[in-house]
Write a protein that holds these residues in place. Structure first.
Motif, mmCIF file in Angstrom:
data_model
loop_
_atom_site.group_PDB
_atom_site.id
_atom_site.type_symbol
_atom_site.label_atom_id
_atom_site.label_comp_id
_atom_site.label_asym_id
_atom_site.label_seq_id
_atom_site.Cartn_x
_atom_site.Cartn_y
_atom_site.Cartn_z
ATOM 1 N N LEU A 118 0.829 -1.208 0.000
ATOM 2 C CA LEU A 118 0.000 0.000 0.000
ATOM 3 C C LEU A 118 0.860 1.253 0.000
ATOM 4 O O LEU A 118 2.019 1.226 0.402
ATOM 5 C CB LEU A 118 -0.906 0.011 1.239
ATOM 6 C CG LEU A 118 -1.999 -1.048 1.271
ATOM 7 C CD1 LEU A 118 -2.713 -1.023 2.616
ATOM 8 C CD2 LEU A 118 -2.981 -0.856 0.131
ATOM 9 N N ALA A 119 0.273 2.353 -0.442
ATOM 10 C CA ALA A 119 0.953 3.648 -0.436
ATOM 11 C C ALA A 119 0.943 4.231 0.972
ATOM 12 O O ALA A 119 0.119 3.863 1.800
ATOM 13 C CB ALA A 119 0.228 4.599 -1.392
ATOM 14 N N THR A 120 1.876 5.132 1.227
ATOM 15 C CA THR A 120 1.918 5.831 2.518
ATOM 16 C C THR A 120 1.914 7.333 2.289
ATOM 17 O O THR A 120 2.345 7.815 1.250
ATOM 18 C CB THR A 120 3.176 5.478 3.332
ATOM 19 O OG1 THR A 120 4.330 5.847 2.574
ATOM 20 C CG2 THR A 120 3.233 4.025 3.682
ATOM 21 N N LEU A 121 1.438 8.032 3.291
ATOM 22 C CA LEU A 121 1.463 9.483 3.293
ATOM 23 C C LEU A 121 2.047 9.905 4.628
ATOM 24 O O LEU A 121 1.502 9.584 5.676
ATOM 25 C CB LEU A 121 0.055 10.029 3.125
ATOM 26 C CG LEU A 121 -0.042 11.499 2.830
ATOM 27 C CD1 LEU A 121 0.581 11.816 1.474
ATOM 28 C CD2 LEU A 121 -1.481 11.935 2.819
ATOM 29 N N THR A 122 3.195 10.566 4.609
ATOM 30 C CA THR A 122 3.856 10.935 5.857
ATOM 31 C C THR A 122 3.497 12.330 6.325
ATOM 32 O O THR A 122 3.565 12.617 7.513
ATOM 33 C CB THR A 122 5.385 10.809 5.731
ATOM 34 O OG1 THR A 122 5.812 11.551 4.577
ATOM 35 C CG2 THR A 122 5.794 9.364 5.574
ATOM 36 N N SER A 123 3.106 13.231 5.402
ATOM 37 C CA SER A 123 2.642 14.549 5.836
ATOM 38 C C SER A 123 1.750 15.184 4.781
ATOM 39 O O SER A 123 1.861 14.907 3.589
ATOM 40 C CB SER A 123 3.815 15.470 6.169
ATOM 41 O OG SER A 123 4.555 15.769 5.020
#
Length: 188
Positions: free
Chosen positions: A81-86
């Protein structure tokens, strides 16, 4: 599967199997497989961990019998899965809002709660030029991986700045002056 692991399940009659993996980021692919694990005959699943988010992995499982003879290999592919850190806002103006995103994703779906925006962003920032001054806007973003599978969503409220009206000559005048105060009036 998750952002950093993929679970594999398999079956069959074998003494042991060898598991290999290669990855693909959508632009270039590893051309060779790397050895991941040797799995004994009584194990029918394996969790591959410490993977990179938003990559497409291909696994090949090669079974061996008690004489170490190789059987027919099986391959399967899955993406993490993709991630979003900010997700944050830059300089907000009266008629634009600058949004920034960081993480490991293929694209971001950006929506504004007033249905004024629903767009896929293939970049690390976006400027929304369809806003009005002194208004609260609620943005929601969802990161997607290479296979177009969504992960979680994040929302943020942003207030655009307010523009004071321009004063015209003669619209502002002093009405009352005392030793401790001045009263200003505005016609406009």
């Amino acid at each position: 599967y998750s952002t950093n692991s993929i679970s594999l399940a398999f079956g069959g009659n074998y003494s042991y199997t060898k598991l290999y993996r290669k990855s693909n980021n959508g632009i270039s692919s590893d051309t060779s497989y790397v050895f991941v694990a040797q799995i004994d005959s009584n194990t029918y699943s394996y969790i591959d961990t410490l993977l990179t988010p938003n990559l497409y992995y291909t696994y090949t499982l090669i079974p061996y019998n008690a004489l170490n003879q190789r059987g027919i290999s099986q391959s399967v592919s899955q993406s993490t899965l993709a991630t979003l850190t900010s997700f944050y806002s830059g300089t907000n103006q009266t008629n634009s809002v600058k949004l920034y995103f960081t993480g490991n994703y293929y694209y971001i779906n950006l929506q504004r709660s007033d249905n004024g925006l629903n767009q896929n962003i293939y970049d690390v920032s976006y400027t929304d030029n369809s806003v009005e001054s002194d208004t609260i806007y609620s943005y929601t973003i969802v990161p997607y991986n290479l296979k177009g599978i969504a992960n979680y969503d994040i929302s943020m409220n942003i207030v655009t700045t307010y523009t004071l009206p321009l004063l015209t000559p003669g619209s502002c005048f002093i009405n009352n002056v005392t030793s401790s105060s001045v009263q200003l009036n505005y016609n406009g």
